[in-house]
Design a protein around this motif. Structure first.
Motif, mmCIF file in Angstrom:
data_model
loop_
_atom_site.group_PDB
_atom_site.id
_atom_site.type_symbol
_atom_site.label_atom_id
_atom_site.label_comp_id
_atom_site.label_asym_id
_atom_site.label_seq_id
_atom_site.Cartn_x
_atom_site.Cartn_y
_atom_site.Cartn_z
ATOM 1 N N SER A 54 -4.899 -25.040 -38.835
ATOM 2 C CA SER A 54 -3.804 -23.634 -37.919
ATOM 3 C C SER A 54 -2.982 -23.303 -37.693
ATOM 4 O O SER A 54 -1.668 -22.645 -36.729
ATOM 5 C CB SER A 54 -3.390 -25.800 -38.264
ATOM 6 N N ALA A 55 -3.102 -22.466 -39.439
ATOM 7 C CA ALA A 55 -2.244 -20.905 -39.927
ATOM 8 C C ALA A 55 -2.846 -20.441 -38.823
ATOM 9 O O ALA A 55 -2.189 -19.956 -38.045
ATOM 10 C CB ALA A 55 -2.385 -21.002 -40.971
ATOM 11 N N GLU A 56 -3.879 -20.301 -38.656
ATOM 12 C CA GLU A 56 -4.638 -19.177 -37.871
ATOM 13 C C GLU A 56 -4.368 -19.519 -36.558
ATOM 14 O O GLU A 56 -4.270 -18.273 -35.886
ATOM 15 C CB GLU A 56 -6.695 -19.232 -37.464
ATOM 16 N N LYS A 57 -4.353 -20.827 -36.228
ATOM 17 C CA LYS A 57 -4.699 -20.965 -34.751
ATOM 18 C C LYS A 57 -2.829 -20.160 -34.234
ATOM 19 O O LYS A 57 -1.610 -19.537 -33.395
ATOM 20 C CB LYS A 57 -4.093 -22.355 -33.969
ATOM 21 N N ALA A 58 -1.509 -20.046 -35.233
ATOM 22 C CA ALA A 58 -0.126 -20.423 -35.618
ATOM 23 C C ALA A 58 -0.360 -19.060 -35.144
ATOM 24 O O ALA A 58 0.727 -18.525 -34.012
ATOM 25 C CB ALA A 58 0.553 -20.536 -36.448
ATOM 26 N N LEU A 59 -0.417 -17.692 -35.620
ATOM 27 C CA LEU A 59 -0.420 -16.584 -35.860
ATOM 28 C C LEU A 59 -1.079 -16.204 -34.098
ATOM 29 O O LEU A 59 0.076 -14.935 -33.714
ATOM 30 C CB LEU A 59 -2.026 -15.766 -36.926
ATOM 31 N N ALA A 60 -2.448 -16.516 -34.003
ATOM 32 C CA ALA A 60 -2.407 -15.929 -32.682
ATOM 33 C C ALA A 60 -1.786 -16.474 -31.345
ATOM 34 O O ALA A 60 -1.254 -15.886 -30.827
ATOM 35 C CB ALA A 60 -3.548 -16.873 -32.048
ATOM 36 N N LEU A 61 -0.937 -17.428 -31.789
ATOM 37 C CA LEU A 61 -0.353 -17.965 -31.040
ATOM 38 C C LEU A 61 1.577 -16.873 -30.173
ATOM 39 O O LEU A 61 1.293 -16.589 -29.338
ATOM 40 C CB LEU A 61 0.050 -19.075 -30.977
ATOM 41 N N ALA A 62 1.146 -16.717 -32.140
ATOM 42 C CA ALA A 62 2.770 -15.734 -32.209
ATOM 43 C C ALA A 62 1.955 -14.251 -30.987
ATOM 44 O O ALA A 62 3.438 -13.621 -30.316
ATOM 45 C CB ALA A 62 3.234 -15.482 -32.842
ATOM 46 N N LEU A 63 1.447 -14.273 -31.329
ATOM 47 C CA LEU A 63 1.209 -12.752 -30.448
ATOM 48 C C LEU A 63 0.507 -12.872 -29.554
ATOM 49 O O LEU A 63 1.293 -11.865 -28.168
ATOM 50 C CB LEU A 63 -0.606 -12.087 -31.461
ATOM 51 N N ASP A 64 0.161 -14.361 -29.272
ATOM 52 C CA ASP A 64 -0.388 -14.463 -27.905
ATOM 53 C C ASP A 64 1.228 -14.412 -26.919
ATOM 54 O O ASP A 64 1.399 -14.268 -25.791
ATOM 55 C CB ASP A 64 -1.044 -15.164 -26.831
ATOM 56 N N ASP A 65 2.057 -15.081 -27.087
ATOM 57 C CA ASP A 65 3.264 -14.706 -26.887
ATOM 58 C C ASP A 65 4.785 -13.893 -26.772
ATOM 59 O O ASP A 65 5.131 -13.892 -25.483
ATOM 60 C CB ASP A 65 4.891 -16.257 -27.741
ATOM 61 N N LEU A 66 3.935 -12.781 -27.692
ATOM 62 C CA LEU A 66 4.460 -11.238 -27.707
ATOM 63 C C LEU A 66 3.326 -10.500 -26.440
ATOM 64 O O LEU A 66 4.333 -9.654 -26.253
ATOM 65 C CB LEU A 66 5.019 -11.270 -28.727
ATOM 66 N N GLY A 67 2.574 -11.349 -26.145
ATOM 67 C CA GLY A 67 1.751 -10.483 -24.645
ATOM 68 C C GLY A 67 1.088 -9.135 -26.058
ATOM 69 O O GLY A 67 1.176 -8.024 -24.541
ATOM 70 N N LEU A 68 0.927 -9.596 -27.112
ATOM 71 C CA LEU A 68 0.113 -8.335 -27.297
ATOM 72 C C LEU A 68 -1.602 -8.806 -27.828
ATOM 73 O O LEU A 68 -1.809 -9.779 -28.248
ATOM 74 C CB LEU A 68 0.777 -8.210 -28.914
#
Ligand SMILES: [Zn+2]
Ligand SMILES: [Zn+2]
Length: 653
Positions: free
Chosen positions: A445-459
């Motif tokens: 879930s931690a790995e997912k949360a980090l990926a999600l933040a980057l996805d949200d920022l479009g990076l």
């Protein structure tokens, strides 16, 4: 007939047994000339192989050239064999160790009676040139293990024998030959020595056999190879530029820092000028953090061993920590990280959901063990100050907090003139889960949360398996400097484990205890490494907001001394860092000295300037900007400083 599928998905039919070079020739003579190896894929397995490899079944095939990373590797590996062959011709008693391709080049390790000299390297280069001219075909052969040992024993190659003895009984051992030279090697290789178009030997250094200090010291010759002379030349120029920018050299010339054998290796002494730059960076760091809702805290340098047992460092990080210190019969340790200290502070009172997030920053000095062989200037040290912070937040705040940190990291990188960077998501090595603390589901879930933040920022980002720290996955940002080299920049780690181990809680809206999440992050990394990188990025020419001396005033003769000091006082009163060079030296000499010191602005004053109340402005790298009023100059400079402008805004008309 067999069917070959090419990378563009086109299919071609060939008689069974055709070699890859034959396929390349069929595709086009240009490709055949630049081909270095083949990449074949069949039954889900991928393999890089010699161009002479015969194809006996349907496969997917890519013809590799120097343009491909794997292709460059093969090319340079062959260059390393040519090096070994040349050394054996000139020093028949030299014993061969290993000779791989590495990033940007290759090396080969030799056991020789005396170290190679620069003249030796020249002689070796000449011999290599000859071997290339002779254009020997490079051929592969195989032996069973016992025969391979016998073969190397007969040649008296004890290191090769040791390498083969480390392999499993029954394994097939491969060798590559070119002319009179045969080497134990997995390959693959170029089809002939004449394929190497441009190479250069760069340096020689001592290296222990197998990197083990108890084993013999070998001589390692470094070199590089390119498929054309122009690219080789460009690479050599880049290396020279890197040498010119080396922070150890510039650190001495600009009087920024020193390291003392008497004080211990890997420990940094910041001189007044380096200390000033560091302080300017720290002041900027603090003010930007306060703007974003961070509080600044301080914590001790040592703590009882028990604290490190609770945190998990004792079990998981011991190799990086120093031995214990006895205080009144209790064992303490130097801190390798600040995290447990911030947790102790968190625990001093009951925290409510309304108190979160807490963002606590600390410029915390930590100590980590590094082997003496890897210490390197400011970049690899034993004690350093992290620009650390820990964010304690509710699970529903994680996404928002992560995004805030990523944006802060981007802002900080850009403020220092790093406009290019790559984002990496460092996750566990799925094959080695025992290397990490905590439950698998939590990690996921931690790995997912980090990926999600980057996805949200479009990076965009790369996923790096096995790069996570023991306690949590991370976002690692690698910045590119002025020479296009990558540096470790900000890291952001998400951690569910330490809150668990220290049993920290907050009272939720429901009146129950809940577990907060912890984010560990640094944006600069460490003050030491960041400054080392910055010195190389700017080649020592700090932008005016960071320059230890922003302005140097150069009177042409003694007659202008009073005026020079008057101007200096005026600038100082505005907060500008200024020096007067009042030595009785020629003006040309003073200007050259100011250029060596990489001062952003020099103000030359002669009789005319005194008469008109002006200064003749010289900007670094640009030169003479003409005379202007002191007031006008200071206003523009203050604007440049305030904007933290990377270049000079005075030159922009
Ligand atoms: Zn090899
Ligand atoms: Zn931490």
């Amino acid at each position: 007939m067999i069917t070959i599928t090419l990378p563009d998905n086109s299919k071609r039919e060939y008689p069974e047994g055709i070699d890859i070079l034959g396929v390349a020739k069929d595709i086009g003579s240009r490709l055949a000339k630049s081909a270095v190896a083949g990449k074949i894929k069949s039954d889900g397995k991928e393999e890089i192989v010699d161009l002479r490899t015969r194809l006996n079944k349907d496969v997917e095939l890519a013809i590799l050239t120097f343009e491909d990373k794997e292709g460059r590797h093969v090319y340079r590996h062959t260059a390393s064999h040519i090096l070994a062959q040349a050394v054996k011709r000139l020093w028949p008693d030299a014993k061969l160790a290993i000779g791989p391709a590495i990033e940007d080049g290759f090396y080969y390790d030799f056991d020789v009676k005396k170290p190679f000299t620069p003249e030796d390297l020249e002689a070796i280069e000449k011999e290599m040139e000859k071997i290339i001219q002779e254009d020997h075909p490079v051929t592969r052969s195989e032996l069973v293990l016992d025969a391979a040992i016998k073969f190397e024993n007969e040649k008296n190659e004890k290191y090769k024998v040791e390498l083969i003895e480390g392999l499993e009984e029954g394994e097939i051992i491969s060798f590559y030959s070119q002319g009179e030279f045969t080497d134990l090697c997995e390959g693959p290789h170029l089809p002939s020595t004449g394929r190497v178009k441009a190479f250069k030997l760069l340096s020689v250094a001592g290296a222990y056999w197998r990197g083990d200090e108890t084993k013999p010291m070998l001589q390692r010759i470094y070199g590089t190879a390119y498929d054309d002379k122009k690219s080789l030349q460009a690479h050599i120029e880049r290396l020279e530029e890197a040498k010119r920018r080396d922070h150890r050299k510039l650190g001495k010339e600009l009087d920024l820092f020193s390291i003392h054998e008497e004080g211990g290796p890997g420990l940094i002494y910041w001189h007044p000028k380096g200390g000033l730059v560091r302080q300017l960076i720290e002041d900027f760091w603090r003010s930007e953090h306060r703007k974003r809702g961070y509080d600044i805290v301080y914590s001790p340098h040592i703590a009882k061993v028990d604290l490190w047992k609770t945190s998990g460092h004792w079990d998981w990080y011991k190799d990086d920590m120093y031995s214990t210190i006895d205080i009144d019969g209790v064992e303490y340790m130097l801190k390798p990280m600040n995290c447990p200290f911030h947790i102790l502070m968190y625990q001093t009172r009951t925290r409510s959901y309304r108190d979160l997030p807490l963002r606590w920053g600390e410029l915390g000095t930590v100590y980590r063990y590094e082997r003496s062989g890897v210490l390197h200037g400011l970049l690899r040290v034993r004690g350093f100050t992290q620009d650390d912070a820990h964010i304690f937040c509710r699970p529903d705040q994680v996404d928002q907090e992560l995004k805030g940190v990523v944006q802060l990291a981007q802002f900080m990188m850009e403020s220092f003139g790093y406009s290019e960077y790559e984002i990496h998501l460092s996750v566990r090595d799925p094959e080695n889960q025992e290397k990490y603390i905590g439950e698998s589901a939590i990690w996921e879930s931690a790995e997912k949360a980090l990926a999600l933040a980057l996805d949200d920022l479009g990076l965009p980002y790369h996923v790096d398996e096995g790069e996570a720290k023991f306690y949590g996955p991370a976002i690692d940002i690698k910045v590119k400097d002025a020479l296009g080299r990558g540096w470790q920049g900000p890291t952001i780690q998400l951690d569910f484990n330490l809150p668990e181990r220290f049993d920290i809680t907050y009272i939720g809206e429901d009146g129950q205890e809940h577990r907060p999440v912890m984010i560990h992050r640094t944006v600069l990394g460490s003050m030491e490494r960041f400054l080392g990188g910055l010195v190389e990025h700017y080649a020592g020419a700090f932008p005016s907001w960071l320059a230890p001396v922003q302005v140097k005033i150069l009177p042409i003769t003694d007659r202008q001394h009073d005026y020079a000091f008057e101007v200096a006082e005026l600038l100082k009163s505005k907060g500008i860092r200024v020096e007067v060079d009042d030595r009785s030296e020629k003006i040309g000499y003073k200007i050259r000295q100011g250029e060596t010191e990489k001062i952003p602005y020099m103000l030359v004053v002669g009789d005319r300037e005194v008469e008109n109340g002006q200064v003749a402005v010289r900007a670094r790298r640009v030169g003479d900007l003409g005379s202007q009023g002191v007031q006008e100059f200071s206003e523009k400079l203050l604007e440049e400083i305030q904007k933290r402008s990377v270049g000079s805004i005075l030159t922009a008309k």
